[in-house]
Design a protein around this motif. Structure first.
Motif, PDB file in Angstrom:
ATOM      1  N   PHE A 152       0.779  -1.232   0.333  1.00 48.88           N
ATOM      2  CA  PHE A 152      -0.067   0.449  -0.384  1.00 48.88           C
ATOM      3  C   PHE A 152       1.153   0.934  -0.261  1.00 48.88           C
ATOM      4  N   MET A 153       1.861   1.958   0.571  1.00 48.07           N
ATOM      5  CA  MET A 153       2.738   2.507   0.744  1.00 48.07           C
ATOM      6  C   MET A 153       3.581   2.806  -0.716  1.00 48.07           C
ATOM      7  N   ASN A 154       4.099   1.861  -0.704  1.00 47.39           N
ATOM      8  CA  ASN A 154       4.617   1.503  -2.097  1.00 47.39           C
ATOM      9  C   ASN A 154       3.458   2.283  -3.425  1.00 47.39           C
ATOM     10  N   ALA A 155       2.375   1.873  -3.333  1.00 49.50           N
ATOM     11  CA  ALA A 155       1.543   2.626  -4.070  1.00 49.50           C
ATOM     12  C   ALA A 155       1.600   4.296  -4.508  1.00 49.50           C
ATOM     13  N   LEU A 156       1.712   4.535  -2.936  1.00 52.19           N
ATOM     14  CA  LEU A 156       1.639   6.568  -3.003  1.00 52.19           C
ATOM     15  C   LEU A 156       3.205   7.243  -3.145  1.00 52.19           C
ATOM     16  N   PRO A 157       2.578   8.284  -3.885  1.00 52.38           N
ATOM     17  CA  PRO A 157       3.387   9.487  -3.662  1.00 52.38           C
ATOM     18  C   PRO A 157       4.544   9.490  -2.299  1.00 52.38           C
ATOM     19  N   ASP A 158       6.173   9.478  -2.457  1.00 57.67           N
ATOM     20  CA  ASP A 158       6.650  10.007  -0.753  1.00 57.67           C
ATOM     21  C   ASP A 158       6.138  10.702  -0.663  1.00 57.67           C
ATOM     22  N   GLU A 159       5.388  11.608  -0.799  1.00 57.99           N
ATOM     23  CA  GLU A 159       5.113  12.895  -0.004  1.00 57.99           C
ATOM     24  C   GLU A 159       4.305  13.056   1.015  1.00 57.99           C
ATOM     25  N   GLN A 160       2.915  11.484   0.753  1.00 63.15           N
ATOM     26  CA  GLN A 160       1.658  10.998   0.624  1.00 63.15           C
ATOM     27  C   GLN A 160       2.483   9.925   2.036  1.00 63.15           C
ATOM     28  N   GLN A 161       3.665   9.644   1.977  1.00 64.50           N
ATOM     29  CA  GLN A 161       3.067   8.095   2.864  1.00 64.50           C
ATOM     30  C   GLN A 161       3.564   8.974   4.298  1.00 64.50           C
ATOM     31  N   GLY A 162       3.792   9.885   4.990  1.00 62.38           N
ATOM     32  CA  GLY A 162       4.060  10.045   6.020  1.00 62.38           C
ATOM     33  C   GLY A 162       3.818  11.571   6.291  1.00 62.38           C
ATOM     34  N   ARG A 163       3.284  11.992   7.364  1.00 60.41           N
ATOM     35  CA  ARG A 163       2.719  13.437   7.654  1.00 60.41           C
ATOM     36  C   ARG A 163       3.405  14.321   7.780  1.00 60.41           C
ATOM     37  N   SER A 164       5.451  13.649   8.365  1.00 60.49           N
ATOM     38  CA  SER A 164       6.577  14.280   8.050  1.00 60.49           C
ATOM     39  C   SER A 164       7.420  13.873   7.824  1.00 60.49           C
ATOM     40  N   ASN A 165       8.588  14.275   7.904  1.00 58.85           N
ATOM     41  CA  ASN A 165       9.894  13.611   7.240  1.00 58.85           C
ATOM     42  C   ASN A 165      10.439  12.354   8.013  1.00 58.85           C
ATOM     43  N   GLU A 166      10.171  12.666   9.450  1.00 59.54           N
ATOM     44  CA  GLU A 166      10.289  11.949  10.438  1.00 59.54           C
ATOM     45  C   GLU A 166       9.836  10.564  10.765  1.00 59.54           C
ATOM     46  N   THR A 167       8.034  11.006  10.455  1.00 54.33           N
ATOM     47  CA  THR A 167       7.337   9.600   9.560  1.00 54.33           C
ATOM     48  C   THR A 167       7.858   8.485   8.755  1.00 54.33           C
ATOM     49  N   ARG A 168       8.257   9.559   7.348  1.00 55.70           N
ATOM     50  CA  ARG A 168       8.813   8.211   6.590  1.00 55.70           C
ATOM     51  C   ARG A 168      10.190   8.376   6.829  1.00 55.70           C
ATOM     52  N   LEU A 169      10.852   8.894   8.077  1.00 57.83           N
ATOM     53  CA  LEU A 169      12.301   7.832   8.217  1.00 57.83           C
ATOM     54  C   LEU A 169      12.046   6.886   9.005  1.00 57.83           C
ATOM     55  N   ILE A 170      11.294   6.992  10.615  1.00 57.73           N
ATOM     56  CA  ILE A 170      11.027   5.370  11.139  1.00 57.73           C
ATOM     57  C   ILE A 170      10.403   4.544   9.943  1.00 57.73           C
ATOM     58  N   LEU A 171       9.718   4.567   8.941  1.00 61.68           N
ATOM     59  CA  LEU A 171       9.202   3.949   8.233  1.00 61.68           C
ATOM     60  C   LEU A 171      10.291   3.157   7.617  1.00 61.68           C
ATOM     61  N   PHE A 172      10.716   3.583   6.809  1.00 62.13           N
ATOM     62  CA  PHE A 172      11.960   3.436   5.634  1.00 62.13           C
ATOM     63  C   PHE A 172      12.713   2.358   6.861  1.00 62.13           C
ATOM     64  N   SER A 173      12.960   2.482   8.275  1.00 60.70           N
ATOM     65  CA  SER A 173      14.114   1.830   8.918  1.00 60.70           C
ATOM     66  C   SER A 173      13.590   0.299   9.946  1.00 60.70           C
ATOM     67  N   LEU A 174      12.275   0.741  10.103  1.00 60.65           N
ATOM     68  CA  LEU A 174      12.052  -0.677   9.790  1.00 60.65           C
ATOM     69  C   LEU A 174      11.199  -1.590   9.168  1.00 60.65           C
ATOM     70  N   HIS A 175      10.857  -1.001   7.623  1.00 61.85           N
ATOM     71  CA  HIS A 175      11.403  -1.843   6.425  1.00 61.85           C
ATOM     72  C   HIS A 175      12.897  -2.369   6.993  1.00 61.85           C
ATOM     73  N   LYS A 176      13.582  -1.731   6.533  1.00 64.97           N
ATOM     74  CA  LYS A 176      14.813  -2.455   6.501  1.00 64.97           C
ATOM     75  C   LYS A 176      14.748  -3.434   7.924  1.00 64.97           C
ATOM     76  N   GLN A 177      14.538  -2.917   8.719  1.00 61.36           N
ATOM     77  CA  GLN A 177      14.812  -3.955   9.572  1.00 61.36           C
ATOM     78  C   GLN A 177      14.029  -5.196   9.414  1.00 61.36           C
ATOM     79  N   ALA A 178      12.999  -5.110   9.359  1.00 61.46           N
ATOM     80  CA  ALA A 178      12.036  -6.227   8.973  1.00 61.46           C
ATOM     81  C   ALA A 178      12.411  -7.050   7.755  1.00 61.46           C
ATOM     82  N   THR A 179      13.620  -7.056   6.949  1.00 66.14           N
ATOM     83  CA  THR A 179      13.303  -7.297   5.862  1.00 66.14           C
ATOM     84  C   THR A 179      14.789  -8.104   5.616  1.00 66.14           C
TER      85      THR A 179
END
Length: 604
Positions: free
Chosen positions: A17-44
């Motif tokens: 779902f997140m990959n289908a969204l534009p980057d600016e719509q994936q999170g309300r802040s840069n910090e949120t997008r940074l957290i999502l990136f890190s958690l995805h890397k940790q999980a995979t």
């Protein structure tokens, strides 16, 4: 309606779902997008191994810094946090994704044509005399009981239970104890004619005994330094003289380990996890072809279970490897994993009933091909008192009985074998080392929904044999009307939802702590980015100073060049003057000099 997808499907579809969204719509802040990136890397990919550069793109550096701050966070924890943040950013996101393709949230359904189970042989004479029980019993056995121990292993062959090795206070055993289930008598292998030659077993603990084609195999285990091996060993028992012979293997041999699981699938021996010689916890899977004695390490799909040792494993339906629980020196697990041996794909099925508590050092045995019994184990604070049953066809957990806290069946490091419908446990550790043998007849008690483990408080006395006079029968409750297929499915779905809600509430506090840790990681990333900006400014100032320095050096070089030219001209002039002076001196020497008298009186 809450998202009903189990993990890891919920995580995978959230990523989709997140990959289908534009980057600016994936999170309300840069910090949120940074957290999502890190958690995805940790999980995979797991823990970050990429070094953080001193200079470079500040965004990429912040990503690596945040990922690194997650340390060795469990992959499933990262999955859950990722899905939780996506739900906070995009409520009901799952309604916008086509989840019909998921398969792993379905429970394993009965095989269309299940292979018939082999006809059971006659029960051992002595074991068959144990009547129906209402819990674990400690029958009387003849002979000398073995020494107390845990981390040993046991196996059944020809109406005999073999108990091999083990640990007591750090002392490893090499003995073999034999329980004859016909005569209900314990005996040492030495008294049965065991050889004392060099083929005897070295002291070991954390190994596994399995049976294959009537043979008893011993797989791996911890040993003392003077008997360490370069690879995982597999020994075969010579049933005539009770000695062991190492099987020569080829292929990609696994490293030595203990606390692993060893499961037989036909002619294949599957080894998973364990603790290596350096005490590192593993999640590798290796397969030994017992016909060719060749090791292989196949590639797998799906998300591997977290590294663990002292877990339980069994084979189901000739196709699935089931892994439950286990742990490391810092934590215990309560998760269930399935490996489809045909597709080599890992999954985590949704289960009915109350999930068991986390544990390690428990024992398990399979009865009737699809009833998996889990006994004992510990969580670092107390022993686990419930005897659990997992119905593998419906993936439903239940508790069949509860034992006293200080009995051997509430220990960790015990052994468990199944003989027909009987379970036999031996040994374990629960504050003291045990050498008790207990027997439980399955199918007698009605399984109930699994309840949380009781706290570590004084427990009732151990269950004994049933009294001679039966208790008055309770008035039976009126039978419930049979549910239709749709109603049964709805009820099952409701139970699954209740289970997921309870699991979410149980992990809420952990989520809060993890979010706090991520917030701190973001703060560190922002501070690192600010430091990088300062470093960039300092770099610019240094660059200007370097340019000025180069200009000064250039001017100095020009001055030196002019000085060198003047010096060269002066040297040439001096050389010319020296030549002229030399010529004048020659001329003076060539003129005749007048004598003394001629100088006084003149020449004649």
């Amino acid at each position: 309606m809450a998202c009903m997808l189990p993990f890891p499907d919920r995580f995978e579809f959230a990523v989709k779902f997140m990959n289908a969204l534009p980057d600016e719509q994936q999170g309300r802040s840069n910090e949120t997008r940074l957290i999502l990136f890190s958690l995805h890397k940790q999980a995979t990919e797991g823990e970050c191994k990429t070094p953080i550069p001193w200079f470079g793109n500040p965004v990429e550096k912040a990503k690596l810094t945040t990922w690194t701050s997650l340390g060795n966070m469990d992959k499933f924890e990262a999955m859950r946090l990722y899905a939780k943040i996506v739900e906070e950013e995009h409520p009901k996101w799952w309604e916008q994704v086509d989840t019909a393709e998921t398969e792993t949230n379905k429970r394993i359904s009965p095989a269309p044509a299940p292979r018939p189970a082999p006809a059971p042989g006659p029960l051992p004479v002595g074991l068959a005399t144990i009547s129906d029980t209402d819990g674990w019993l400690a029958p009387c056995f003849a002979g000398i009981r073995p020494r107390a121990r845990y981390q040993h292993s046991a196996a059944i062959s020809a109406h005999k239970m073999f108990v091999v090795g083990g640990n007591n206070g750090g002392r490893y055993f090499s003995d073999m104890q034999v329980l004859d289930l016909d005569s209900m008598t314990w005996a040492k292998a030495e008294t049965l004619g065991a050889s004392t030659s060099a083929s005897a077993l070295a002291p070991c603990a954390g190994h596994k005994l399995v049976t294959w084609n009537g043979a008893v195999l011993l797989v791996g285990g911890h040993v003392k330094k003077d008997t360490k091996h370069d690879s995982l060993t597999v020994l075969e028992l010579d049933a005539e003289n009770y000695t062991w012979k190492e099987i020569e293997t080829t292929g990609s041999k696994p490293l030595p380990r203990g606390g692993h699981s060893a499961t037989v699938f036909g002619d294949l021996l599957v080894v998973f996890g364990g603790e290596g010689a350096g005490r590192q916890v593993l999640n590798e899977l290796h397969i030994l072809d017992l016909n060719t004695n060749t090791w292989s390490s196949p590639s797998m799909n799906g998300l591997l279970p977290a590294p663990r040792s002292d877990h339980a494993a069994t084979a189901f339906d000739g196709r699935y490897l089931c892994i439950f629980g286990g742990g490391s020196c810092t934590r215990c697990h309560a998760d269930l994993h399935l490996l489809d041996m045909e597709t080599m794909t890992w999954s985590t099925p949704a289960c009915l009933g109350q999930l068991p508590s986390a544990r390690a050092g428990h024992a398990s045995a399979l009865v009737d091909g699809d009833k998996w019994y889990i006994v004992g184990g510990g969580n670092g604070a107390a022993g686990c008192t419930a005897t659990l049953l997992l119905e593998l066809r419906s993936m439903s957990w239940s508790t069949v009985c509860t034992s006293a806290l200080r009995t051997a069946v509430s220990s960790e490091g015990l052994s468990l074998v199944a003989v027909g419908e009987y379970l036999i446990s031996y040994g374990g550790y629960n504050g003291k080392y045990n050498n008790d043998t207990h027997v439980f007849k399955t199918g007698v008690l009605t399984a109930t929904s699994a309840a949380p483990e009781p706290a570590a408080s004084p427990a009732p006395a151990a269950l004994s044999a049933p009294a001679a006079s039966p208790a008055p029968a309770a008035t039976p409750a009126p039978p419930k009307p049979a549910l239709s297929g749709d109603a049964a499915e709805k009820e099952a779905a409701a139970k699954a939802r209740q289970q997921q809600v309870a699991e979410a509430e149980r992990r809420a506090e952990t989520d809060k702590a993890n979010i706090a840790g991520l917030a701190a990681a973001i703060s560190r990333a922002e501070a690192a980015e600010a430091l990088l900006a300062v470093a960039e400014k300092e770099k610019s100032v240094l660059s200007m100073k370097l340019v000025n320095t180069k200009e000064c050096l250039s001017n100095i070089e020009n001055v030196l060049s002019d000085s060198n030219s003047k010096t060269l001209r002066l040297e040439l002039e001096v050389e010319e003057l020296q030549k002229k002076l030399a010529e004048m001196e020659k001329l003076n020497e060539s003129k005749p000099k007048p004598g003394i008298l001629g100088g006084l009186f003149g020449s004649k």
